[in-house]
Write a protein that holds these residues in place. Structure first.
Motif, PDB file in Angstrom:
ATOM      1  N   ASN A  58       0.840  -1.191   0.000  1.00  0.00           N
ATOM      2  CA  ASN A  58       0.000   0.000   0.000  1.00  0.00           C
ATOM      3  C   ASN A  58       0.880   1.247   0.000  1.00  0.00           C
ATOM      4  O   ASN A  58       2.097   1.173  -0.153  1.00  0.00           O
ATOM      5  N   LYS A  59       0.238   2.380   0.232  1.00  0.00           N
ATOM      6  CA  LYS A  59       0.933   3.663   0.164  1.00  0.00           C
ATOM      7  C   LYS A  59       2.123   3.732   1.129  1.00  0.00           C
ATOM      8  O   LYS A  59       3.090   4.425   0.904  1.00  0.00           O
ATOM      9  N   TYR A  60       2.038   3.000   2.239  1.00  0.00           N
ATOM     10  CA  TYR A  60       3.087   3.050   3.248  1.00  0.00           C
ATOM     11  C   TYR A  60       4.102   1.921   3.076  1.00  0.00           C
ATOM     12  O   TYR A  60       4.977   1.732   3.912  1.00  0.00           O
ATOM     13  N   GLY A  61       3.925   1.201   1.981  1.00  0.00           N
ATOM     14  CA  GLY A  61       4.858   0.109   1.722  1.00  0.00           C
ATOM     15  C   GLY A  61       4.514  -1.163   2.476  1.00  0.00           C
ATOM     16  O   GLY A  61       5.269  -2.128   2.470  1.00  0.00           O
ATOM     17  N   ASP A  62       3.374  -1.166   3.156  1.00  0.00           N
ATOM     18  CA  ASP A  62       3.005  -2.352   3.937  1.00  0.00           C
ATOM     19  C   ASP A  62       2.338  -3.412   3.060  1.00  0.00           C
ATOM     20  O   ASP A  62       1.437  -3.096   2.279  1.00  0.00           O
ATOM     21  N   THR A  63       2.762  -4.637   3.232  1.00  0.00           N
ATOM     22  CA  THR A  63       2.037  -5.746   2.615  1.00  0.00           C
ATOM     23  C   THR A  63       0.955  -6.197   3.594  1.00  0.00           C
ATOM     24  O   THR A  63       1.004  -5.827   4.770  1.00  0.00           O
ATOM     25  N   PRO A  64      -0.003  -7.007   3.127  1.00  0.00           N
ATOM     26  CA  PRO A  64      -0.985  -7.535   4.083  1.00  0.00           C
ATOM     27  C   PRO A  64      -0.306  -8.215   5.272  1.00  0.00           C
ATOM     28  O   PRO A  64      -0.761  -8.102   6.401  1.00  0.00           O
ATOM     29  N   LEU A  65       0.822  -8.880   5.003  1.00  0.00           N
ATOM     30  CA  LEU A  65       1.533  -9.561   6.095  1.00  0.00           C
ATOM     31  C   LEU A  65       1.976  -8.582   7.182  1.00  0.00           C
ATOM     32  O   LEU A  65       1.858  -8.858   8.373  1.00  0.00           O
ATOM     33  N   HIS A  66       2.481  -7.423   6.754  1.00  0.00           N
ATOM     34  CA  HIS A  66       2.857  -6.405   7.744  1.00  0.00           C
ATOM     35  C   HIS A  66       1.690  -6.125   8.688  1.00  0.00           C
ATOM     36  O   HIS A  66       1.855  -6.073   9.900  1.00  0.00           O
ATOM     37  N   LEU A  67       0.531  -5.911   8.096  1.00  0.00           N
ATOM     38  CA  LEU A  67      -0.621  -5.507   8.909  1.00  0.00           C
ATOM     39  C   LEU A  67      -1.056  -6.622   9.850  1.00  0.00           C
ATOM     40  O   LEU A  67      -1.316  -6.387  11.032  1.00  0.00           O
ATOM     41  N   ALA A  68      -1.120  -7.833   9.321  1.00  0.00           N
ATOM     42  CA  ALA A  68      -1.562  -8.950  10.168  1.00  0.00           C
ATOM     43  C   ALA A  68      -0.602  -9.147  11.334  1.00  0.00           C
ATOM     44  O   ALA A  68      -1.025  -9.420  12.459  1.00  0.00           O
ATOM     45  N   ILE A  69       0.678  -8.975  11.076  1.00  0.00           N
ATOM     46  CA  ILE A  69       1.663  -9.150  12.147  1.00  0.00           C
ATOM     47  C   ILE A  69       1.530  -8.052  13.183  1.00  0.00           C
ATOM     48  O   ILE A  69       1.513  -8.285  14.385  1.00  0.00           O
ATOM     49  N   LYS A  70       1.389  -6.844  12.673  1.00  0.00           N
ATOM     50  CA  LYS A  70       1.324  -5.699  13.573  1.00  0.00           C
ATOM     51  C   LYS A  70       0.211  -5.847  14.609  1.00  0.00           C
ATOM     52  O   LYS A  70       0.387  -5.500  15.769  1.00  0.00           O
ATOM     53  N   TRP A  71      -0.921  -6.358  14.161  1.00  0.00           N
ATOM     54  CA  TRP A  71      -2.057  -6.439  15.086  1.00  0.00           C
ATOM     55  C   TRP A  71      -2.181  -7.801  15.757  1.00  0.00           C
ATOM     56  O   TRP A  71      -3.229  -8.136  16.296  1.00  0.00           O
ATOM     57  N   ASN A  72      -1.128  -8.614  15.676  1.00  0.00           N
ATOM     58  CA  ASN A  72      -1.103  -9.890  16.402  1.00  0.00           C
ATOM     59  C   ASN A  72      -2.100 -10.939  15.917  1.00  0.00           C
ATOM     60  O   ASN A  72      -2.513 -11.799  16.695  1.00  0.00           O
ATOM     61  N   TYR A  73      -2.522 -10.876  14.661  1.00  0.00           N
ATOM     62  CA  TYR A  73      -3.471 -11.889  14.187  1.00  0.00           C
ATOM     63  C   TYR A  73      -2.692 -13.117  13.733  1.00  0.00           C
ATOM     64  O   TYR A  73      -2.414 -13.286  12.542  1.00  0.00           O
ATOM     65  N   VAL A  74      -2.374 -13.973  14.679  1.00  0.00           N
ATOM     66  CA  VAL A  74      -1.491 -15.102  14.374  1.00  0.00           C
ATOM     67  C   VAL A  74      -2.088 -16.008  13.297  1.00  0.00           C
ATOM     68  O   VAL A  74      -1.396 -16.457  12.385  1.00  0.00           O
ATOM     69  N   GLY A  75      -3.398 -16.253  13.391  1.00  0.00           N
ATOM     70  CA  GLY A  75      -4.046 -17.137  12.421  1.00  0.00           C
ATOM     71  C   GLY A  75      -3.908 -16.613  11.005  1.00  0.00           C
ATOM     72  O   GLY A  75      -3.620 -17.371  10.064  1.00  0.00           O
ATOM     73  N   ILE A  76      -4.106 -15.325  10.843  1.00  0.00           N
ATOM     74  CA  ILE A  76      -4.006 -14.740   9.510  1.00  0.00           C
ATOM     75  C   ILE A  76      -2.562 -14.789   9.022  1.00  0.00           C
ATOM     76  O   ILE A  76      -2.304 -15.098   7.857  1.00  0.00           O
ATOM     77  N   VAL A  77      -1.641 -14.507   9.923  1.00  0.00           N
ATOM     78  CA  VAL A  77      -0.228 -14.563   9.531  1.00  0.00           C
ATOM     79  C   VAL A  77       0.077 -15.940   8.959  1.00  0.00           C
ATOM     80  O   VAL A  77       0.700 -16.079   7.909  1.00  0.00           O
ATOM     81  N   ARG A  78      -0.412 -16.953   9.640  1.00  0.00           N
ATOM     82  CA  ARG A  78      -0.153 -18.308   9.178  1.00  0.00           C
ATOM     83  C   ARG A  78      -0.755 -18.533   7.795  1.00  0.00           C
ATOM     84  O   ARG A  78      -0.093 -19.052   6.889  1.00  0.00           O
ATOM     85  N   SER A  79      -2.009 -18.122   7.618  1.00  0.00           N
ATOM     86  CA  SER A  79      -2.652 -18.270   6.311  1.00  0.00           C
ATOM     87  C   SER A  79      -1.837 -17.596   5.222  1.00  0.00           C
ATOM     88  O   SER A  79      -1.619 -18.157   4.149  1.00  0.00           O
ATOM     89  N   LEU A  80      -1.413 -16.390   5.500  1.00  0.00           N
ATOM     90  CA  LEU A  80      -0.665 -15.639   4.485  1.00  0.00           C
ATOM     91  C   LEU A  80       0.625 -16.366   4.126  1.00  0.00           C
ATOM     92  O   LEU A  80       0.961 -16.522   2.956  1.00  0.00           O
ATOM     93  N   LEU A  81       1.322 -16.824   5.161  1.00  0.00           N
ATOM     94  CA  LEU A  81       2.596 -17.496   4.910  1.00  0.00           C
ATOM     95  C   LEU A  81       2.380 -18.787   4.132  1.00  0.00           C
ATOM     96  O   LEU A  81       3.143 -19.115   3.227  1.00  0.00           O
ATOM     97  N   GLU A  82       1.321 -19.497   4.485  1.00  0.00           N
ATOM     98  CA  GLU A  82       1.033 -20.735   3.775  1.00  0.00           C
ATOM     99  C   GLU A  82       0.748 -20.474   2.309  1.00  0.00           C
ATOM    100  O   GLU A  82       0.944 -21.327   1.460  1.00  0.00           O
ATOM    101  N   ASN A  83       0.247 -19.301   2.050  1.00  0.00           N
ATOM    102  CA  ASN A  83      -0.033 -18.954   0.661  1.00  0.00           C
ATOM    103  C   ASN A  83       1.093 -18.122   0.069  1.00  0.00           C
ATOM    104  O   ASN A  83       0.883 -17.319  -0.827  1.00  0.00           O
ATOM    105  N   HIS A  84       2.253 -18.322   0.625  1.00  0.00           N
ATOM    106  CA  HIS A  84       3.479 -17.786   0.048  1.00  0.00           C
ATOM    107  C   HIS A  84       3.621 -16.280   0.136  1.00  0.00           C
ATOM    108  O   HIS A  84       4.101 -15.638  -0.786  1.00  0.00           O
ATOM    109  N   ALA A  85       3.174 -15.723   1.222  1.00  0.00           N
ATOM    110  CA  ALA A  85       3.464 -14.312   1.434  1.00  0.00           C
ATOM    111  C   ALA A  85       4.962 -14.177   1.653  1.00  0.00           C
ATOM    112  O   ALA A  85       5.579 -15.032   2.280  1.00  0.00           O
ATOM    113  N   VAL A  86       5.543 -13.102   1.132  1.00  0.00           N
ATOM    114  CA  VAL A  86       6.982 -12.908   1.268  1.00  0.00           C
ATOM    115  C   VAL A  86       7.247 -12.131   2.545  1.00  0.00           C
ATOM    116  O   VAL A  86       6.583 -11.138   2.830  1.00  0.00           O
ATOM    117  N   ALA A  87       8.204 -12.606   3.309  1.00  0.00           N
ATOM    118  CA  ALA A  87       8.373 -12.043   4.645  1.00  0.00           C
ATOM    119  C   ALA A  87       9.504 -11.041   4.745  1.00  0.00           C
ATOM    120  O   ALA A  87       9.790 -10.544   5.816  1.00  0.00           O
TER     121      ALA A  87
END
Ligand code: GTP
Ligand code: MG
Lengths: 214, 815
Positions: free
Chosen positions: B524-553
């Motif tokens: 997005n405008k701030y350079g954040d990927t969805p993974l950044h946001l999910a991590i920031k707010w502690n949504y562990v389940g979403i982080v896992r989903s994203l990583l499983e679907n090959h989000a780049v870390a």
């Protein structure tokens, strides 16, 4: 010296329906005429008052609670580990007296006899509009082991007397408890004991005591 | 109390004693006239100085204004708990405390002062009473007490604590408290070793504790973050979903706007501090901003403003902060002080946000327009009527051309009842129906030609809103109608960003299910990927989903933060590392106990991770089947030939049957096509073998082992092998089967350092213990708390086991 050994810390909560005069009462009590001038900020939600009753030093922490109905459920967060409660109703408003009854029930259920209660029928300057009879209120109070007071925050009637009596009652309760089981009773409000640590004596293990939070 | 306030018993004060003993009449008079008696604190005035004229200087005659006179007729003014005298106008004297005395029937008020009035002498800073309010104060204090040599010792103690307790974050709260508590005792011991008891004992404790916390730095904060991470995720989800909350929604008067703004910037700093003292001080400064108004603030106001601040601030670990503040103070005994009030207020505000009452407040959707109104009331017929009515009327409208969109024509259409109409935010009917979760309306509007991808003034499409609010039903309809899954709003956020920001795991998963073109690493405008946001707010389940679907870390955002840098708890951190082995070198060493990590290589330690949601679903079904003891179904999912059973799993109970079992058969023909590897694990690292062991499915276990199931794989979080589970759940037959399979390691340590034998002993299962011992299990392994099995057994007085173990170790000694 910084340690306040030998002094009692009492927490007192003010409870009651909105607009019965809780805030007015505590402001009247703590910020008396002389004081209003040197306290620049008017903070009504938490006030400290130091008393010295015949050599016994007491530090009252008076917590005014949020009165709006939507905050009702937060009650326990505020009143837990209180030594005393002031239950306020407006003598011109019967509903506010019913509300006091429900607070009494809740407090007795949650804190048992450990908490000293006073019931304040406030706004006695509006005597002509009285809707709660004094007799009923006093009977009720004695039935539930509370002391009843008539107050007027506006005219500064009965306010100091009420807090003083409450404090004395809290003192009695604590002292009774201390006498009963001397070493055990220092849970929250009691004498603050400075821990003496000798050169080779290990400091006491960290308290597992809850700091008022479950 | 934190930042201990000054206190002394004035009845031991020489100045006051002088008054009482020699000027009793003054006290009586003060009581009658409501005079105030000022007492300089003990030690600041020499006994020889206490003369009558000095005493008269210290008795104030009250007046209505803040200017008043002493009995000696000198003028003073009182403001802000300070007394200013004419001779030293620039250095006011602090009123340390005020005390109302009821003694022997008299009542009078005392002010205890930091310095005497009207006695000119050099004001020595050192001599002032200190209130410790920050880490800085504490370090100064330690220096001033000539204790600076202990600083380095405390620091060393803390570093070795951090070294030795790498698993701190995985401990439960009580254990964390105990560990930190005993560390505090050790620190205190260093300080008090060569010291006689001092008056400032309480202050020393506070200073030491605060310095210790600063040495532990982020370690402790992160540990508490981990314990509270799920609570915080829930809270964040609530908060993110009402980020458009306005002051008026909470009934906060606009006159508070200014103080709210300044309080907000103060409170935003709370995570810049690591010590409790500093955090509490931050709270206090925040409140001071609130009190700085002349308007009287009641508890209601304060609570509402706090709620507002919490919603508006970009802080993702409130629960953690609260737990830290309430559970990790060891030097304080006092519960009824102001600190406690500050913390309790924070707690009340958080509690309120979690309550239903808060749910009701969330900004109400209001509209006057009848069409939008009909959507709110979910009145489909009315909506149809209104739109139809307009259709006939539309022909009357004088458009330049039926398809014209010049200003005049758009206006006439825009203000009319038409499927393309929009409200004051630029939301189309479809978008509006989405925001209020009306799936039928959404379907209807699309069916009559609503543009699926229309944007409002913020550039948000309907899909954005469905994701923002977590409305999965609407989302699925929109996706079905070709909604643009990668549409960006004006902040560059895609629907996936929004779903991740607001914690809607259901929507994240739905997006993965329904879209093949989803750009998972979009910034997005701030350079954040969805993974950044999910991590920031502690949504562990979403982080896992994203990583499983090959989000780049390792994509840095505009603040150069990579997702890993944003990880606040060990769960997310570990997930990131699991999925991106190369990240290991990037940050602190991996969490696991040193001895456990020596052979740590993820591919060998853990099962094969399921790839993608589909496989995860399959492995879950498989594990479920094992749990339910549905042997045929299990074989079916594993793709095993049914040699061991006569059950014909291809045929249903009945050709038309749709019982659960048959449904599974029918619904999953493609499941069978690709058989699941026996060593696949679910999201927690459980393999089929783990489940078979846990539930005592001995027969299945044998088949699995025969089919190359690896016996020593560990779960992710607890690092337990099937043998651990078999012992914990007391599955004797399973244990026997596992140990005889040949390559089973009997002394594996789990996350706590416990071996299978440990659990068997604790469960007092003599038979299993015997089996383990005869298969070489060692009874002197110590767990990470340093307790050996034998010791544990003795403590628990398990005599049978105890004698078994003794016999065993004696035999070993003998050998
Ligand atoms: N006549 C009269 N009015 C009073 C008295 N005490 C309070 N009031 C008035 O009652 C109103 C409510 O007083 P507050 O002190 O704000 O009541 P509260 O219980 O704190 O109300 P909440 O904070 O809303 O729960 C104010 O307008 C006061 O001026 C009293 O003794 N007599
Ligand atoms: Mg109030």
């Amino acid at each position: 010296m910084a340690s306040n050994s030998g002094s009692y810390n009492f927490k007192v909560v003010l409870l009651g329906e909105g607009c019965v005069g809780k805030t007015s009462l505590v402001l009247r009590y703590v910020e008396d005429k002389f004081n209003t001038n040197h306290v620049s900020t008017v903070q009504a939600s938490f006030l400290n008052k130091k008393l010295n009753i015949d050599g016994k030093r007491i530090n009252l922490a008076i917590w005014d609670t949020a009165g709006q109905e939507k905050f009702h459920a937060l009650g326990p967060i505020y009143y837990r580990s209180s030594n005393g409660a002031v239950l306020v109703y407006d003598i011109t408003d019967e509903d506010s007296f019913q509300k006091v009854k429900s607070w009494v029930k809740e407090l007795r259920k949650m804190l048992g006899a450990d908490i000293c209660l006073v019931i304040a029928g406030n706004k006695t300057d509006l005597e002509k509009n009285r809707h709660v009879s004094l007799e009923d209120a006093e009977n009720y109070a004695s039935k539930v082991g509370a002391i009843h007071f008539q107050t007027s925050a506006k005219l500064n009637k009965g306010v100091e007397d009420m807090f003083l009596t409450l404090t004395q009652k809290m003192l009695e309760t604590v002292e009774e408890k201390e006498a009963q089981n001397a070493p055990l009773s220092r849970q929250n409000s009691q004498r603050r004991n400075v821990v003496v640590v000798d050169d080779d004596q290990v400091p006491p293990p960290p308290t597992r005591q809850c700091c008022g939070n479950s | 109390m934190w930042g201990l306030q000054y206190d002394e018993n004035v009845h031991d004060n020489p100045f006051f004693n002088e008054i009482i003993t020699h000027h009793g009449d003054l006290v009586v008079k003060a009581s009658q006239e409501k005079w105030v008696i000022c007492i300089p604190r003990a030690g600041v005035i020499e006994p020889s100085e206490i003369q009558v004229d000095i005493i008269l200087d210290h008795i104030l005659v009250s007046t209505a204004s803040n200017v008043c006179f002493t009995l000696s007729k000198k003028q003073v003014s009182i403001q802000n708990k300070e007394i200013t005298t004419a001779d030293h106008p620039s250095t006011p004297i602090r009123i340390l405390f005020e005390e109302t005395c009821y003694i022997e029937g008299l009542k009078y008020t005392i002010f205890c002062l930091d310095r005497p009035l009207f006695i000119s002498r050099a004001i020595c800073e050192d001599n002032r009473f200190r209130v410790l309010e920050t880490l800085h104060d504490c370090i100064d204090f330690i220096w001033s007490e000539n204790l600076s040599h202990v600083l380095i010792k405390i620091q060393k103690l803390c570093s070795s604590f951090v070294e030795q307790n790498r698993g701190l974050a995985m401990e439960n709260l009580q254990n964390q408290k105990d560990l930190i508590g005993s560390l505090f005792s050790q620190c205190l011991q260093i300080v008090l070793k060569n010291r006689t008891l001092s008056d400032d004992c309480e202050n020393i404790k506070i200073a030491v504790e605060t310095y210790m916390q600063s040495c532990l730095d982020r370690t402790l904060v992160k540990a508490v973050n981990t314990v509270t991470c799920f609570g915080d995720a829930t809270l964040n989800k609530t908060v993110r979903n009402c980020s458009d909350l306005q002051l008026r929604d909470l009934n906060i008067p606009l006159k508070f706007c200014d103080i709210v703004t300044s309080a907000r910037s103060e409170l935003s700093k709370i995570n810049n501090y690591v010590t409790i003292l500093d955090k509490v001080n931050c709270l206090k400064l925040t409140f001071n901003h609130l009190y700085s108004t002349s308007i009287c603030l009641t508890s209601d106001d304060i609570l509402q403003i706090l709620v507002f601040l919490i919603v508006k601030l970009n802080i993702s670990n409130w629960t953690s902060n609260l737990v830290y503040l309430t559970h990790f103070q060891f030097s304080s005994l006092n519960v009824s002080n102001e600190t406690n009030f500050l913390i309790t207020s924070l707690e009340a505000a958080l509690e309120f946000i979690k309550s239903d009452e808060f749910n009701k407040i969330k900004s109400s959707q209001q509209t006057e327009n009848p069409v939008f109104q009909s959507i709110i009331t979910n009145d489909l017929t009315q909506l149809q009527d209104l739109l139809k009515y307009k259709k006939s009327k539309k022909s009357d409208a004088n458009l330049c051309h039926p398809l014209c969109d010049c200003e005049r024509c758009t206006k006439s259409i825009g203000s009319s009842h038409n499927v393309t109409m929009f409200n004051e935010k630029g939301q189309s009917l479809l978008t509006y129906a989405t925001t209020v979760d009306r799936p039928e309306m959404v379907e209807f509007l699309i069916s009559i030609g609503a543009e699926v991808n229309s944007c409002d003034y913020f550039g948000k499409t309907s899909l954005h809103y469905a994701c923002a609010k977590g409305y999965q039903d609407v989302l699925l309809i929109l996706m079905n109608c070709k909604a643009d899954v990668n549409a960006k709003d004006h902040d560059g956020n895609t629907p996936l960003h929004v779903a991740c920001n607001n914690g809607h795991e259901n929507c994240v998963k739905a997006l993965f299910y329904t879209s093949k073109t989803l750009d998972i690493n979009c910034i997005n405008k701030y350079g954040d990927t969805p993974l950044h946001l999910a991590i920031k707010w502690n949504y562990v389940g979403i982080v896992r989903s994203l990583l499983e679907n090959h989000a780049v870390a390792n994509v840095p955002n505009k603040k150069s933060q990579q997702p890993l840098h944003l990880a606040q708890n060990y769960y997310t951190e570990r997930l990131l590392k699991q999925f991106n082995a190369h990240l290991d070198s990037l940050d602190e060493p991996e969490f696991t106990h040193p001895s456990a990590s020596t052979k740590s290589s993820h591919c060998k330690d853990h099962g094969i991770r399921a790839k993608g949601v589909e496989q995860l679903k399959k492995i879950d079904l498989l594990l479920k089947a094992i749990e339910n003891n549905d042997f045929p179904l299990t074989c079916f999912y594993l793709g095993f030939p049914n040699g061991s059973t006569t059950y014909d799993f291809q045929s249903k109970c009945h050709p038309l049957c749709n019982c659960e079992k048959c449904d599974d058969l029918e619904g999953s023909p493609d499941v069978v096509v690709e058989r699941i590897n026996v060593n696949t694990c679910n999201i927690d690292g459980f393999t089929p073998l783990h489940f078979a062991a846990k539930y005592g499915r001995t027969e299945l276990l044998r088949i699995l082992l025969d089919s190359q199931a690896l016996p020593n794989l560990k779960t992710y979080k607890t690092l337990q092998t099937p043998l651990h589970l078999a012992c914990i759940y007391r599955r004797l037959l399973v244990v026997k089967e596992l140990v005889k399979c040949g390559n089973c390691e009997v002394d594996t340590q789990d996350y706590k350092g416990n071996t299978p034998l440990y659990y068997a002993c604790v469960k007092n299962d003599v038979k299993i213990v015997e089996v383990l011992l005869s298969n070489g299990a060692s009874c002197d392994v110590k767990n990470y708390q340093g307790t050996s099995i034998i010791k544990e057994v003795q403590e628990k007085t398990l005599f049978g086991i105890s004698s078994l173990l003794k016999k065993e170790s004696e035999e070993n000694d003998f050998l």
